[in-house]
Design an enzyme around this catalytic site. Structure first.
Site, short mmCIF file in Angstrom:
data_model
loop_
_atom_site.label_atom_id
_atom_site.label_comp_id
_atom_site.label_asym_id
_atom_site.label_seq_id
_atom_site.Cartn_x
_atom_site.Cartn_y
_atom_site.Cartn_z
N GLU A 180 7.19 21.38 -36.76
CA GLU A 180 8.19 22.73 -36.24
C GLU A 180 7.54 23.51 -35.20
O GLU A 180 6.41 23.20 -34.86
CB GLU A 180 8.10 23.73 -37.67
CG GLU A 180 6.93 24.22 -38.22
CD GLU A 180 7.03 25.33 -39.07
OE1 GLU A 180 7.41 26.33 -38.78
OE2 GLU A 180 6.78 25.30 -40.21
N LYS B 28 4.75 29.55 -49.45
CA LYS B 28 3.75 30.45 -48.88
C LYS B 28 3.42 31.57 -49.98
O LYS B 28 4.24 31.76 -50.98
CB LYS B 28 4.49 31.14 -47.85
CG LYS B 28 4.75 30.48 -46.69
CD LYS B 28 5.37 31.32 -45.53
CE LYS B 28 5.30 30.57 -44.14
NZ LYS B 28 6.36 29.46 -44.17
#
Length: 301
Positions: free
Chosen positions: A22, A156
């Site tokens: 990404e 996360k």
């Protein structure tokens, strides 16, 4: 609206292992020049493992699969790059903007280019307080329907991990733990939460991906890979830092796509840079695993 570099085209045509990366980590995840250094190092690690790295980003409205070093450098310094998820793609294309692809947008573009394996740091998920705010990352929806396998260090740590796992289960996304029975917690090796299945080799993971594809079972696979021991941060320490950052975010009324960049930046500051060091280490670790999974997959085609 897609440009695939000659290196990536050739690799795909010749059934060489390719790993998608990404670009949000470059433009929104780390400060310059650490962002560019990390992006190039991740590519180098993938090459060292015998695979081809394909960093994905959008430049002047064109999705680039396999960004050059010069383009990555530009991404690292340019201001105002749009953090681009699925919903943002048509606007970024139409207005010929620069877009940094999140997990969801990278998955879409990787799939369109014919790349199966995608390496990232951590995925988005269900945010704390989501039962009231409905703040759920588009990454989870994408994992349920786009045929790309994602290697990460878990969701996360700023998220509601139990709810994230529940959501993934509801959406039919297999969550694999590489050499672990527990879900890695990004900055920490474990979360106390069980993964669906433990896997102990890249070849085992490749076989699972292969069976999912040949049996026309749509959607992604989440491969979670714990951060190396020496970089893992104690739960109690990082949780306290995250709570402080979350409180500041609420006080400043920061919402939506600005939440994660703010939190990551503030956590880096509050941890004295340890979280950034951990972030880099886990991405490099994921790159090694992703490259080896991609290599094993080519043997099954």
């Amino acid at each position: 609206m897609i440009y695939i570099s000659e290196e990536i085209k050739k690799a795909l045509k010749e059934n060489k292992p390719v790993v998608a990366l990404e670009s949000t980590i470059i433009s929104h995840g780390m400060p310059y020049p650490k962002n560019v250094e990390t992006a190039l190092k991740v590519e180098e690690v993938i090459k060292e493992q015998g695979a081809v790295a394909a960093t994905i980003g959008i430049i002047d409205g064109v999705a680039v699969i396999g960004m050059s070093k010069e383009q990555i450098e530009q991404f690292g310094q340019k201001q105002g790059i749009v953090k681009t998820s699925r919903r943002d793609l048509p606007i970024v294309y139409a207005d010929k903007l620069w877009g940094a692809t999140t997990v969801s947008a990278t998955m879409i573009l990787a799939h369109q280019a014919g790349i199966e394996v995608f390496v990232t740091g951590g995925i988005g998920g269900v945010h704390k307080g989501a039962t009231k705010t409905m703040d759920i990352s588009a990454d989870l929806i994408e994992l349920s329907k786009t045929n790309v396998s994602v290697v990460c260090a878990g969701a996360k740590a700023i998220l509601d991990l139990p709810l994230t796992l529940e959501y993934l289960e509801t959406m039919g996304v297999p969550v694999l733990g590489y050499k672990t029975d527990e879900l890695p917690c990004f900055y920490s090796k474990s979360s106390g939460l069980k993964v669906d299945y433990r896997v102990d080799s890249p070849s085992q993971i490749a076989k699972i991906i292969h069976e999912k594809r040949i049996n026309n079972l749509s959607g992604g696979i989440l491969i979670t890979n714990p951060i190396p021991d020496e970089y893992s941060i104690d739960h109690k320490i990082i949780d306290k830092i995250i709570e402080e950052a979350l409180q500041e975010m609420e006080e400043k009324n920061i919402k939506g796509k600005e939440c994660t960049p703010f939190l990551l930046k503030r956590i880096t500051e509050l941890s004295g840079g340890k979280s950034l060091e951990a972030n880099i280490a886990l991405v490099l670790n994921n790159a090694r695993l992703g490259a080896n999974i991609a290599k094993e997959l080519t043997k099954l085609k």
